[in-house]
Design a protein around this motif. Structure first.
Motif, PDB file in Angstrom:
ATOM      1  N   ASP A 183      69.398  33.157 -33.551  1.00 10.21           N
ATOM      2  CA  ASP A 183      68.473  34.133 -33.293  1.00 10.21           C
ATOM      3  C   ASP A 183      68.531  34.036 -31.485  1.00 10.21           C
ATOM      4  N   ALA A 184      68.834  32.871 -30.974  1.00  8.87           N
ATOM      5  CA  ALA A 184      68.632  33.204 -29.499  1.00  8.87           C
ATOM      6  C   ALA A 184      69.592  31.961 -28.915  1.00  8.87           C
ATOM      7  N   ILE A 185      69.942  32.163 -27.636  1.00 10.18           N
ATOM      8  CA  ILE A 185      70.927  31.191 -26.869  1.00 10.18           C
ATOM      9  C   ILE A 185      70.343  30.989 -25.597  1.00 10.18           C
ATOM     10  N   PHE A 186      70.258  29.476 -25.188  1.00  9.94           N
ATOM     11  CA  PHE A 186      69.732  29.044 -23.889  1.00  9.94           C
ATOM     12  C   PHE A 186      70.908  28.440 -23.276  1.00  9.94           C
ATOM     13  N   LEU A 187      71.505  29.010 -22.023  1.00 12.20           N
ATOM     14  CA  LEU A 187      72.679  28.400 -21.312  1.00 12.20           C
ATOM     15  C   LEU A 187      71.815  27.603 -20.256  1.00 12.20           C
ATOM     16  N   SER A 188      72.161  26.484 -20.204  1.00 15.24           N
ATOM     17  CA  SER A 188      71.404  25.481 -18.946  1.00 15.24           C
ATOM     18  C   SER A 188      72.175  25.792 -17.577  1.00 15.24           C
ATOM     19  N   HIS A 189      73.503  26.088 -17.596  1.00 15.20           N
ATOM     20  CA  HIS A 189      73.928  26.527 -16.461  1.00 15.20           C
ATOM     21  C   HIS A 189      75.404  26.990 -16.782  1.00 15.20           C
ATOM     22  N   LEU A 190      75.997  27.571 -15.887  1.00  6.54           N
ATOM     23  CA  LEU A 190      77.299  28.230 -15.938  1.00  6.54           C
ATOM     24  C   LEU A 190      78.477  27.442 -15.690  1.00  6.54           C
ATOM     25  N   HIS A 191      78.521  26.187 -15.779  1.00  6.40           N
ATOM     26  CA  HIS A 191      79.789  25.514 -15.837  1.00  6.40           C
ATOM     27  C   HIS A 191      80.342  25.697 -17.184  1.00  6.40           C
ATOM     28  N   ALA A 192      81.806  25.725 -17.140  1.00  2.47           N
ATOM     29  CA  ALA A 192      82.538  25.989 -18.362  1.00  2.47           C
ATOM     30  C   ALA A 192      82.221  25.028 -19.584  1.00  2.47           C
ATOM     31  N   ASP A 193      81.814  23.786 -19.332  1.00  2.00           N
ATOM     32  CA  ASP A 193      81.480  22.986 -20.529  1.00  2.00           C
ATOM     33  C   ASP A 193      80.081  23.244 -21.243  1.00  2.00           C
ATOM     34  N   HIS A 194      79.676  24.130 -20.772  1.00  2.43           N
ATOM     35  CA  HIS A 194      78.409  24.623 -21.012  1.00  2.43           C
ATOM     36  C   HIS A 194      78.159  26.035 -21.623  1.00  2.43           C
ATOM     37  N   CYS A 195      79.184  26.960 -21.187  1.00  6.61           N
ATOM     38  CA  CYS A 195      79.014  28.256 -21.542  1.00  6.61           C
ATOM     39  C   CYS A 195      80.370  29.116 -22.024  1.00  6.61           C
ATOM     40  N   ILE A 196      81.468  28.352 -21.871  1.00  6.84           N
ATOM     41  CA  ILE A 196      82.748  29.066 -21.888  1.00  6.84           C
ATOM     42  C   ILE A 196      82.904  29.680 -23.567  1.00  6.84           C
ATOM     43  N   ASP A 197      82.450  29.054 -24.418  1.00  7.59           N
ATOM     44  CA  ASP A 197      82.642  29.722 -25.687  1.00  7.59           C
ATOM     45  C   ASP A 197      82.040  31.009 -26.084  1.00  7.59           C
ATOM     46  N   MET A 198      80.806  31.149 -24.974  1.00  9.29           N
ATOM     47  CA  MET A 198      80.342  32.646 -25.007  1.00  9.29           C
ATOM     48  C   MET A 198      81.168  33.662 -25.168  1.00  9.29           C
ATOM     49  N   CYS A 199      82.191  33.286 -24.305  1.00  8.52           N
ATOM     50  CA  CYS A 199      83.341  34.485 -24.473  1.00  8.52           C
ATOM     51  C   CYS A 199      83.928  34.803 -25.624  1.00  8.52           C
ATOM     52  N   ALA A 200      84.320  33.769 -26.256  1.00  9.40           N
ATOM     53  CA  ALA A 200      84.714  33.890 -27.896  1.00  9.40           C
ATOM     54  C   ALA A 200      83.741  34.345 -28.716  1.00  9.40           C
ATOM     55  N   TYR A 201      82.411  34.084 -28.299  1.00  7.93           N
ATOM     56  CA  TYR A 201      81.377  34.658 -29.370  1.00  7.93           C
ATOM     57  C   TYR A 201      81.123  35.942 -29.077  1.00  7.93           C
ATOM     58  N   PHE A 202      81.412  36.430 -27.640  1.00  9.03           N
ATOM     59  CA  PHE A 202      81.420  38.042 -27.239  1.00  9.03           C
ATOM     60  C   PHE A 202      82.375  38.826 -28.469  1.00  9.03           C
ATOM     61  N   VAL A 203      83.486  38.087 -28.617  1.00  9.20           N
ATOM     62  CA  VAL A 203      84.652  38.582 -29.526  1.00  9.20           C
ATOM     63  C   VAL A 203      83.883  38.887 -30.941  1.00  9.20           C
ATOM     64  N   VAL A 204      83.249  37.923 -31.387  1.00 12.73           N
ATOM     65  CA  VAL A 204      82.692  37.801 -32.499  1.00 12.73           C
ATOM     66  C   VAL A 204      81.733  38.913 -33.101  1.00 12.73           C
ATOM     67  N   ARG A 205      80.906  39.158 -31.960  1.00 11.97           N
ATOM     68  CA  ARG A 205      79.686  40.153 -32.314  1.00 11.97           C
ATOM     69  C   ARG A 205      80.342  41.347 -31.819  1.00 11.97           C
ATOM     70  N   TYR A 206      81.053  41.526 -30.804  1.00  7.60           N
ATOM     71  CA  TYR A 206      81.325  42.999 -30.374  1.00  7.60           C
ATOM     72  C   TYR A 206      82.313  43.735 -31.249  1.00  7.60           C
ATOM     73  N   TYR A 207      83.482  43.039 -31.846  1.00  4.81           N
ATOM     74  CA  TYR A 207      84.385  43.430 -32.766  1.00  4.81           C
ATOM     75  C   TYR A 207      84.155  43.122 -34.059  1.00  4.81           C
ATOM     76  N   ARG A 208      82.886  42.952 -34.430  1.00  2.00           N
ATOM     77  CA  ARG A 208      82.942  42.891 -35.972  1.00  2.00           C
ATOM     78  C   ARG A 208      82.937  44.099 -36.665  1.00  2.00           C
ATOM     79  N   HIS A 209      83.568  44.037 -37.744  1.00  2.00           N
ATOM     80  CA  HIS A 209      83.618  45.338 -38.712  1.00  2.00           C
ATOM     81  C   HIS A 209      83.104  45.335 -39.818  1.00  2.00           C
ATOM     82  N   ASP A 210      83.039  43.964 -40.330  1.00  2.00           N
ATOM     83  CA  ASP A 210      82.182  43.802 -41.601  1.00  2.00           C
ATOM     84  C   ASP A 210      80.624  43.815 -41.399  1.00  2.00           C
TER      85      ASP A 210
END
Length: 250
Positions: free
Chosen positions: A53-80
């Motif tokens: 329902d919501a996401i909190f990112l404490s800071h922008l170092h990769a070990d805290h936020c980088i999988d948001m890029c994969a999650y973008f793919v999950v949400r942007y390209y969802r077909h089903d």
């Protein structure tokens, strides 16, 4: 509140854990604290891809936020079922730009905002779903925020990445559970305004009078047992090292 440790390794994933990511649930609302390397795969052990329902990112170092890029793919390209509505994402100033740069191949400069509803963090109090939230900027080389969540008279404080600072002391005060980073080893690394060691985490927990201390963000090359022992020298309450899949009812 229910806290589930999705990933807890610091700096880079270990053989047994993704990087920082913690799922907090209350009243059917699911808030994810950070989404570091490897977290998206582990998250699916606990919730569906579209159940946050919501996401909190404490800071922008990769070990805290980088999988948001994969999650973008999950949400942007969802077909089903079609593309889901944008999910609120609370992060430091520049979060959208950082994720767009990291992904490097978005369909447009604004594509991230088509699936993520970005909110810029500032010190203060606000609401996320059923949670009363307070955030404060802590000591790290980039803008980094610790967070305190309260619900039903119970409280959880998550340090994010930080050195020792007054802001973290204030957020930890009386917390039922203190999820605190302990990246460094006392007597080995001494770099101010970067990370805590186990002894410092224990000291904060003791002074704040927290109900339970859970050490997290311990890199694979750091002795977690040593850090826990150091924490217990100063904090006499329940203390342990975070483990993937661990669940705490707060």
């Amino acid at each position: 509140m229910k806290l589930t440790v999705v990933g807890c390794s610091g700096s880079f994933p270990s053989a047994g854990s993704a990087c920082s990511s913690y799922l907090v649930e209350a009243d059917g609302f699911r808030l994810l604290l950070d989404m570091g390397n490897g977290a998206l795969g582990e998250l699916q052990r606990h919730v569906g891809l579209y159940d946050l329902d919501a996401i909190f990112l404490s800071h922008l170092h990769a070990d805290h936020c980088i999988d948001m890029c994969a999650y973008f793919v999950v949400r942007y390209y969802r077909h089903d079922g079609g593309r889901p509505a944008p999910i609120p994402v609370y992060g430091p100033d520049g979060t959208e730009q950082r994720l767009t740069t990291a992904h490097a191949d978005t369909p447009s400069e604004r594509a991230m905002s088509e699936v993520f509803d970005f909110h810029t963090l500032k010190p203060g109090s606000f609401e996320i779903g059923p949670f009363s939230v307070r955030t404060e900027k802590v000591c790290h080389p980039v803008d980094s925020y610790a967070i305190r969540l309260e619900h039903g008279g119970r409280s959880l404080t998550y340090s994010g990445d930080t050195g020792a600072c007054e802001a973290l002391d204030e957020l930890a005060e009386g917390a039922d559970l203190f999820l605190c980073e302990a990246s460094f080893v006392h007597g080995k690394e001494d770099i101010p305004d970067l990370h805590l060691n186990g002894r410092e985490a224990g000291d904060i927990a003791a002074r704040a009078g927290v109900g339970r201390l859970v050490l997290t963000h311990i890199p694979p090359w750091t002795d977690a047992d040593r850090n826990l022992a150091d924490a217990r020298l100063l904090y006499s309450g329940p203390a342990e090292v975070a483990a993937p899949g661990a669940v705490y009812e707060i």
